[in-house]
Design an enzyme around this catalytic site. Structure first.
Site, short mmCIF file in Angstrom:
data_model
loop_
_atom_site.label_atom_id
_atom_site.label_comp_id
_atom_site.label_asym_id
_atom_site.label_seq_id
_atom_site.Cartn_x
_atom_site.Cartn_y
_atom_site.Cartn_z
N LYS A 269 0.85 -1.19 0.00
CA LYS A 269 0.00 0.00 0.00
C LYS A 269 0.89 1.24 0.00
O LYS A 269 1.83 1.33 0.78
CB LYS A 269 -0.88 0.01 1.25
CG LYS A 269 -2.01 -0.99 1.21
CD LYS A 269 -2.92 -0.84 2.41
CE LYS A 269 -4.00 -1.91 2.42
NZ LYS A 269 -4.95 -1.78 1.29
N ARG A 343 -10.19 -11.65 0.95
CA ARG A 343 -11.01 -12.68 0.29
C ARG A 343 -10.33 -14.04 0.32
O ARG A 343 -10.99 -15.08 0.27
CB ARG A 343 -11.36 -12.22 -1.13
CG ARG A 343 -10.17 -12.05 -2.03
CD ARG A 343 -10.50 -11.24 -3.27
NE ARG A 343 -10.61 -9.80 -2.98
CZ ARG A 343 -10.94 -8.88 -3.87
NH1 ARG A 343 -11.22 -9.23 -5.12
NH2 ARG A 343 -11.00 -7.62 -3.53
N1 BES Z 1 -8.01 -4.02 3.85
C1 BES Z 1 -8.22 -3.54 2.53
C2 BES Z 1 -9.55 -2.81 2.36
C3 BES Z 1 -9.76 -1.58 3.19
C4 BES Z 1 -9.68 -0.33 2.60
C5 BES Z 1 -10.13 -1.65 4.52
C6 BES Z 1 -9.90 0.81 3.35
C7 BES Z 1 -10.35 -0.51 5.26
C8 BES Z 1 -10.25 0.73 4.66
C9 BES Z 1 -8.21 -4.70 1.53
O1 BES Z 1 -7.45 -5.79 1.90
C10 BES Z 1 -7.65 -4.19 0.24
O2 BES Z 1 -6.54 -3.75 0.25
N2 BES Z 1 -8.45 -4.28 -0.82
C11 BES Z 1 -8.04 -3.83 -2.12
C12 BES Z 1 -8.52 -4.85 -3.13
C13 BES Z 1 -7.95 -4.66 -4.51
C14 BES Z 1 -6.46 -4.90 -4.52
C15 BES Z 1 -8.64 -5.60 -5.46
C16 BES Z 1 -8.67 -2.46 -2.36
O3 BES Z 1 -9.78 -2.22 -1.89
O4 BES Z 1 -8.02 -1.64 -2.98
ZN ZN Z 2 -5.39 -5.62 1.34
#
Ligand code: BES
Ligand code: ZN
Ligand code: ZN
Length: 490
Positions: A269, A343
C-alpha cells in the site's frame, strides 16, 4: 453501571441530572422536572434546539447540584438515533467534567414517534457507548468513564423494563470490546496474540474455543490463508468459537476477517491508507465479541464463529503476485494482487465452515474493499446476500441498531471479471469498477449453496474523528447489528 430508578426527585440528593428538552413540545411529566425545564427555557441561550446545552447549578426547590439540559430539537424529527446521540454526547461531556454518577430524566414517549421501549433502548445504548475512553497507551488519563448512570422512570416502567439495562449493557460491552481490539496496535495483536485475547475471553464466558496453529492449518491445507500469512514473522492462526446451548438445533456460522495488519504485501500500500491498517481485523473483532455476547446472554441458538487471523507483510517469504495456490476447497487461485488478501483468508475459513458445520446460514463480516467505501461512504456497510429473507432480516436489524447497511447486487455475469488464464479463479478482478461487488462474488465461490450474507465494513469499522457515541478509531460496528439479528430472527 446503568439502572432504571423510580424515585422521588424531591427526596433524593443528586449530583448531576441530565434533562433532555425539545424546542417545541414538552416531553416530561414530573412537576419538579417541568419546573426546571421552565427555568432553563427562561434563559436567553437555551431554547431546546438540537445540541444546545446549558447548566443550572443548585436550582431552587431540589437538592440537585447541577442540572444539565440538552436540546433535542423538534419533537416530530426526533428518532431513536437522535436520542442515542444526545445520550452519547451528554455522557462524553459529563466524563470530561469529572462527573462520577449521573441521573437522567427520561422523557415520556407521548408525542414522539417512538414507544417507551424504543426510547429507553436508544437512551441506554447511547449512554453506555458514549461512556467509554480508550486511553490504555496514555500516561495521563484525561477523562474517566462514569461509574453509574440512573435513568429516572415511572415505577410501572421500572418493573416492565427490569431486564433491559443488563441486556443493553452486555451487548454494548461487546461493542466496546471490539473497539478496544481494533484500537490495539498491530505490534500487540499479532495473530497468535489476538487468538489468545479471544480465547481468554471465551473461557470466562463458557464458549468452547479452539485455535488452529500454523502447522494444523498446513496439515488441513488452508492454502489461501497460509499464502497470505507467509510473508510475516508472526504466524497465522484460526480461532473457532462455539456457543452450543442444549436447545439449539440449526447452526449459524459467523466469519470475520482478521488481518491484524494489512501492508498490502508485495503489492504494498502506498500513501496514507496504510496507516490505519491495524483496523483490518475489525470483522474478526465483531464476530468474536458477538459470540462472547451471545454466550453471556445465553441465546438459545447454536452459533459458531470462525476467525482466520493473519498478518499481511513483506519479506523474502511473501507470496508473489502471479503465484497460484490451492485453497481449502480445492479450487486453485491465482494471486493477481497480494493486497486482495481478505477474500483469500475468508475463502478458506468459509469453505471450512461449510464443510464442518453444514450451517443453516452463514454471515461474514470484513473490512474488504476500498471500493465499498467509495460507493457508500464511511458510515454505511455494503450488504450482499444470496438469500432474500436473510437480507431483509439484516436490513431490519440495521434499521433498529443504526448500524447501517445498504444492499448491493451479486450479478452472475460479473464473475467474468475473476477469470484467470492459469488457475480456477483470480483474486484480482480484471476491472477496477465495481470492486466491492467482484470481491463479494469471489467469496460466493466458496460458500456452496449455504444461504449467505457478506457485510463489507471497510467504511464504518473505523473513524478518524470521534462521533456522538464513539471515540476516534475502532467503532465496534457489527456487534449490535449481529446481536439484534440473532435475537430477532430464527
Ligand atoms: N483491507 C483492505 C480494504 C480496506 C480499505 C479496509 C480501506 C479498510 C479501509 C483490503 O485488503 C484491500 O486492500 N483491498 C483492495 C482490493 C484490490 C487490490 C482488489 C482495495 O480495496 O483496494
Ligand atoms: Zn489488502
Ligand atoms: Zn485487507
Amino acid at each position: 453501571m446503568i439502572h432504571l430508578a423510580a424515585i422521588d426527585l424531591k427526596r433524593e440528593k443528586i449530583n448531576t441530572l441530565l434533562i433532555p428538552v425539545c424546542e417545541d413540545t414538552s416531553i416530561h411529566t414530573d412537576a419538579a422536572i417541568l419546573a426546571l425545564v421552565e427555568s432553563a427555557l427562561g434563559l436567553e441561550e437555551f431554547q431546546g434546539k438540537k445540541d444546545q446545552e446549558v447548566i443550572l447549578y443548585n436550582p431552587s426547590g431540589l437538592s440537585v447540584e447541577r442540572a444539565l439540559f440538552r436540546g433535542l430539537g423538534k419533537a416530530e424529527k426526533l428518532d431513536a438515533e437522535g436520542l442515542r446521540q444526545m445520550a452519547g454526547k451528554s455522557l462524553k461531556r459529563c466524563a470530561k467534567m469529572g462527573v462520577a454518577r449521573l441521573w437522567v430524566a427520561v422523557p415520556h414517549a407521548v408525542g414522539l414517534s417512538l414507544d417507551a421501549s424504543g426510547l429507553l433502548t436508544a437512551l441506554l445504548e447511547g449512554a453506555v457507548l458514549g461512556n467509554h475512553v480508550f486511553d490504555r497507551y496514555k500516561q495521563e488519563k484525561e477523562t474517566k468513564p462514569l461509574a453509574r448512570i440512573d435513568f429516572l422512570v415511572p415505577a410501572e416502567q421500572a418493573r416492565r423494563f427490569q431486564k433491559l439495562p443488563a441486556q443493553i449493557e452486555t451487548v454494548c460491552r461487546g461493542t466496546l470490546l471490539a473497539r478496544e481490539w481494533v484500537n490495539t496496535p498491530s505490534n500487540e495483536k499479532t495473530p497468535e496474540q489476538f487468538a489468545r485475547l479471544i480465547t481468554a475471553a471465551a473461557k470466562k464466558s463458557g464458549l468452547s474455543a479452539r485455535v488452529f496453529t500454523e502447522s494444523e492449518l498446513q496439515r488441513r491445507k488452508f492454502g489461501a490463508l497460509l499464502a497470505v500469512g507467509a510473508g510475516s514473522l508472526n504466524k497465522p492462526a484460526m480461532v473457532v468459537l462455539e456457543h452450543k446451548p442444549r436447545s439449539g438445533r440449526d447452526t449459524v456460522v459467523l466469519v470475520g476477517k482478521g488481518v491484524t495488519f494489512d501492508s498490502g504485501g508485495l503489492n504494498i500500500k502506498t500513501g496514507p491508507s496504510i496507516g490505519d491498517m491495524k483496523c483490518d481485523m475489525a470483522g474478526a473483532a465483531a464476530v468474536a465479541a458477538t459470540l462472547l455476547t451471545a454466550a453471556a446472554l445465553k441465546l438459545s441458538r447454536r452459533i459458531v464463529g470462525v476467525i482466520p487471523l493473519v498478518e499481511n507483510m513483506v519479506s523474502g517469504r511473501s507470496t508473489r503476485p502471479g503465484d497460484i495456490v490451492t485453497s481449502f476447497s480445492g479450487k486453485t487461485i491465482e494471486i493477481g494482487n497480494t493486497d486482495a488478501e481478505g477474500r483469500l483468508i475468508l475463502a478458506d475459513a468459509m469453505a471450512y465452515a461449510v464443510k464442518t458445520y453444514a450451517p443453516k446460514m452463514m454471515i461474514d463480516m470484513a473490512t474488504l474493499t476500498g471500493a465499498c467505501v467509495v460507493a457508500l461512504g464511511e458510515k454505511i456497510a455494503g450488504l450482499f446476500a444470496s438469500d432474500v429473507a436473510l437480507q431483509a432480516e439484516l436490513l431490519a436489524a440495521a434499521g433498529r441498531t443504526q448500524e447501517r447497511c445498504w444492499p448491493l447486487p451479486l450479478p452472475e455475469d460479473y464473475k467474468e471479471l475473476l477469470k484467470s488464464s492459469f488457475a480456477d479463479i483470480n483474486n484480482m478482478p480484471s476491472a477496477r469498477e465495481g470492486g466491492a461487488i467482484s470481491a463479494a462474488l469471489f467469496l460466493s465461490e466458496f460458500v456452496g449453496s449455504t444461504p449467505w450474507a457478506h457485510i463489507d465494513i471497510a467504511g464504518p469499522a473505523y473513524q478518524k474523528k470521534e462521533s456522538a457515541y464513539c471515540g476516534a478509531g475502532g467503532t465496534g460496528f457489527g456487534v449490535r447489528l449481529l446481536m439484534d439479528w440473532l435475537m430477532h430472527s430464527n
